[in-house]
Write a protein that holds these residues in place. Structure first.
Motif, PDB file in Angstrom:
ATOM      1  N   GLY A   1      11.629 -44.229  11.437  1.00  0.00           N
ATOM      2  CA  GLY A   1      10.238 -43.947  11.824  1.00  0.00           C
ATOM      3  C   GLY A   1      10.103 -43.075  13.051  1.00  0.00           C
ATOM      4  N   CYS A   2      11.031 -42.130  13.230  1.00  0.00           N
ATOM      5  CA  CYS A   2      10.924 -41.230  14.387  1.00  0.00           C
ATOM      6  C   CYS A   2       9.650 -40.389  14.254  1.00  0.00           C
ATOM      7  CB  CYS A   2      12.149 -40.317  14.462  1.00  0.00           C
ATOM      8  SG  CYS A   2      12.014 -39.092  15.771  1.00  0.00           S
ATOM      9  N   THR A   3       8.853 -40.376  15.303  1.00  0.00           N
ATOM     10  CA  THR A   3       7.607 -39.609  15.271  1.00  0.00           C
ATOM     11  C   THR A   3       7.754 -38.231  15.919  1.00  0.00           C
ATOM     12  OG1 THR A   3       6.943 -40.510  17.397  1.00  0.00           O
ATOM     13  CG2 THR A   3       6.238 -41.738  15.439  1.00  0.00           C
ATOM     14  N   GLY A   4       8.935 -37.966  16.482  1.00  0.00           N
ATOM     15  CA  GLY A   4       9.139 -36.673  17.143  1.00  0.00           C
ATOM     16  C   GLY A   4       8.504 -36.601  18.527  1.00  0.00           C
ATOM     17  N   CYS A   5       8.208 -37.753  19.133  1.00  0.00           N
ATOM     18  CA  CYS A   5       7.492 -37.758  20.426  1.00  0.00           C
ATOM     19  C   CYS A   5       8.339 -37.247  21.590  1.00  0.00           C
ATOM     20  CB  CYS A   5       6.986 -39.159  20.733  1.00  0.00           C
ATOM     21  SG  CYS A   5       8.325 -40.329  21.110  1.00  0.00           S
ATOM     22  N   LYS A   6       9.638 -37.275  21.457  1.00  0.00           N
ATOM     23  CA  LYS A   6      10.595 -36.751  22.455  1.00  0.00           C
ATOM     24  C   LYS A   6      10.679 -37.589  23.731  1.00  0.00           C
ATOM     25  CE  LYS A   6      10.216 -31.984  20.933  1.00  0.00           C
ATOM     26  NZ  LYS A   6       9.467 -30.786  21.105  1.00  0.00           N
ATOM     27  N   TYR A   7      10.179 -38.810  23.727  1.00  0.00           N
ATOM     28  CA  TYR A   7      10.334 -39.636  24.929  1.00  0.00           C
ATOM     29  C   TYR A   7      11.802 -39.917  25.215  1.00  0.00           C
ATOM     30  CZ  TYR A   7       5.291 -40.537  24.845  1.00  0.00           C
ATOM     31  OH  TYR A   7       3.938 -40.397  24.868  1.00  0.00           O
ATOM     32  N   CYS A   8      12.635 -39.820  24.207  1.00  0.00           N
ATOM     33  CA  CYS A   8      14.068 -40.071  24.372  1.00  0.00           C
ATOM     34  C   CYS A   8      14.805 -38.875  24.988  1.00  0.00           C
ATOM     35  CB  CYS A   8      14.686 -40.369  23.013  1.00  0.00           C
ATOM     36  SG  CYS A   8      14.326 -39.091  21.796  1.00  0.00           S
ATOM     37  N   MET A   9      14.115 -37.775  25.155  1.00  0.00           N
ATOM     38  CA  MET A   9      14.781 -36.546  25.585  1.00  0.00           C
ATOM     39  C   MET A   9      14.510 -36.289  27.067  1.00  0.00           C
ATOM     40  SD  MET A   9      16.395 -35.258  22.983  1.00  0.00           S
ATOM     41  CE  MET A   9      16.515 -33.479  23.037  1.00  0.00           C
TER      42      MET A   9
END
Ligand code: SF4
Ligand code: SF4
Length: 376
Positions: free
Chosen positions: A292-300
């Motif tokens: 369910g990755c939303t592409g929000c990029k909080y992990c980056m």
């Protein structure tokens, strides 16, 4: 051939537009001119009057090729669209210099639809700071550009900023029944419509992913119409939106020109039953998503350089569409080796930041194994 009126511009276009970036190639990798010319003329004779190219298509060969072919036809009988390569912009004078090269390649006195190519946040900032719009307005006053627009690849928020910043003559967005919430998406379409700005659509078949459907999806559509091809569903879905004035198809074979022309020659918007079938098909597609990755990029950013959302995007698209060619290209060409999962050092930083609570480390391992097996 289905036609659409751009009220704002007093222009009538064929709903099917010819995207000039996927012509068949000859043995040397250049455009196969005899076959491609026959395709263009076949489409024109069937009523297609919108031809869309760009500075960069076919290693910059597309403009000069279609310039030659269209020279056989009355200039007022078609609309020619091309694009300013925004990534080449270094200084204001580049706009006119590049435009003059394009006109000479096209062998024309003017371009009907001129787009700033592939606008995103970064290119938009450069466009503003270097006065690209003002320079294009001067070219309009000189009669060399008739209508000014932009093509777009970024988030809805960036789209909203750009489209509200200037009274554009038209805009071009990626839209298909699986990308309703990607990039500009349906929200972007509706915003353009509310502003009275005509929309040209690219990627209506999602780069071919909606032309070859997995069995569980295709059975839903063929239960409603066993004779309709997957592409025809995708093209008709986009064409059913009234402010879509041109649906671009990058046609790559004579049979594809025939099929597309016949879809738009007897074009019918989708009825309620057909809309329901598309809705069901897209739900099945979405159930095939791997995580369910939303592409929000909080992990980056990842300290080891892994491009986490991009890896998950490739994996999820593979799960949904099983498009091996596209997956191979995304994995081998678009994703650098140092952004792949095997760079992960399992520091755990990304998992702590992920609002979806994904098991990122485990998922990265699974996806690398699965993708490499699939494209082998
Ligand atoms: S766990 Fe792996 S992917 Fe996540 S931030 Fe650390 S190195 Fe990057
Ligand atoms: S934080 Fe989670 S949901 Fe957001 S991009 Fe990263 S992995 Fe995807």
């Amino acid at each position: 051939m289905e036609k659409r009126r751009m009220k704002k511009l007093n222009v009538t276009t064929s709903l099917l537009g010819f995207g000039c970036m996927r012509f068949p190639l000859d043995e040397s990798g250049k455009i196969n001119r005899p076959v491609s010319e026959a395709m263009l003329l076949d489409a024109y004779r069937s009523g297609v009057n919108y031809f869309d190219t760009a500075y960069s298509y076919h290693n910059s060969e597309s403009e000069s090729f279609i310039g030659d072919v269209l020279a056989q036809l009355p200039r007022e009988s078609y609309y020619l669209a091309t694009k300013f390569p925004s990534w080449m912009l270094k200084k204001t004078s580049d706009v006119r210099e590049i435009f003059d090269i394009q006109l000479s390649r096209l062998k024309k006195d003017y371009v009907d639809f001129y787009l700033i190519h592939t606008l995103n946040q970064g290119f938009w900032e450069k466009t503003l700071s270097l006065g690209v719009i003002e320079e294009c307005e001067r070219l309009k006053k000189e009669g060399k550009i008739r209508y000014l627009g932009f093509s777009f690849h970024d988030s809805y928020e960036v789209f909203e900023k750009i489209i509200k910043a200037y009274p554009w003559d038209f805009c071009q967005i990626q839209l298909n029944y699986m990308d309703t919430e990607e990039q500009a998406g349906m929200k972007g379409y509706e915003l353009a419509e509310s502003l009275g700005i005509p929309v040209v659509v690219m990627e209506p078949v999602k780069g071919g992913s909606l032309a070859r459907l997995p069995e569980d999806v295709s059975s839903v559509l063929s239960a409603v119409d066993p004779d309709a091809s997957p592409s025809s569903w995708a093209l008709r879905w986009v064409g059913s939106l009234p402010n879509v004035k041109v649906v671009l198809s990058g046609m790559s074979a004579p049979e594809q020109v025939r099929e597309n022309c016949s879809i738009f020659e007897r074009f019918e918007p989708l009825n309620d039953r057909e809309h329901d079938a598309i809705q069901k098909a897209s739900e099945i597609f979405r159930k095939r998503i791997r995580n369910g990755c939303t592409g929000c990029k909080y992990c980056m950013p990842c300290p080891a350089g892994v491009n986490i959302p991009e890896n998950f995007k490739i994996w999820n698209e593979y799960g949904m569409f099983e498009n091996i060619d596209h997956t191979r290209w995304s994995w081998n060409e678009a994703l650098p080796a140092d952004a792949k999962p095997d760079r992960c050092v399992e520091c755990g930083q990304c998992e702590a930041a992920c609002p979806q609570g994904l098991s990122i480390i485990e998922d990265l391992k699974t996806l690398q194994a699965e993708i490499e097996k699939a494209i082998r």
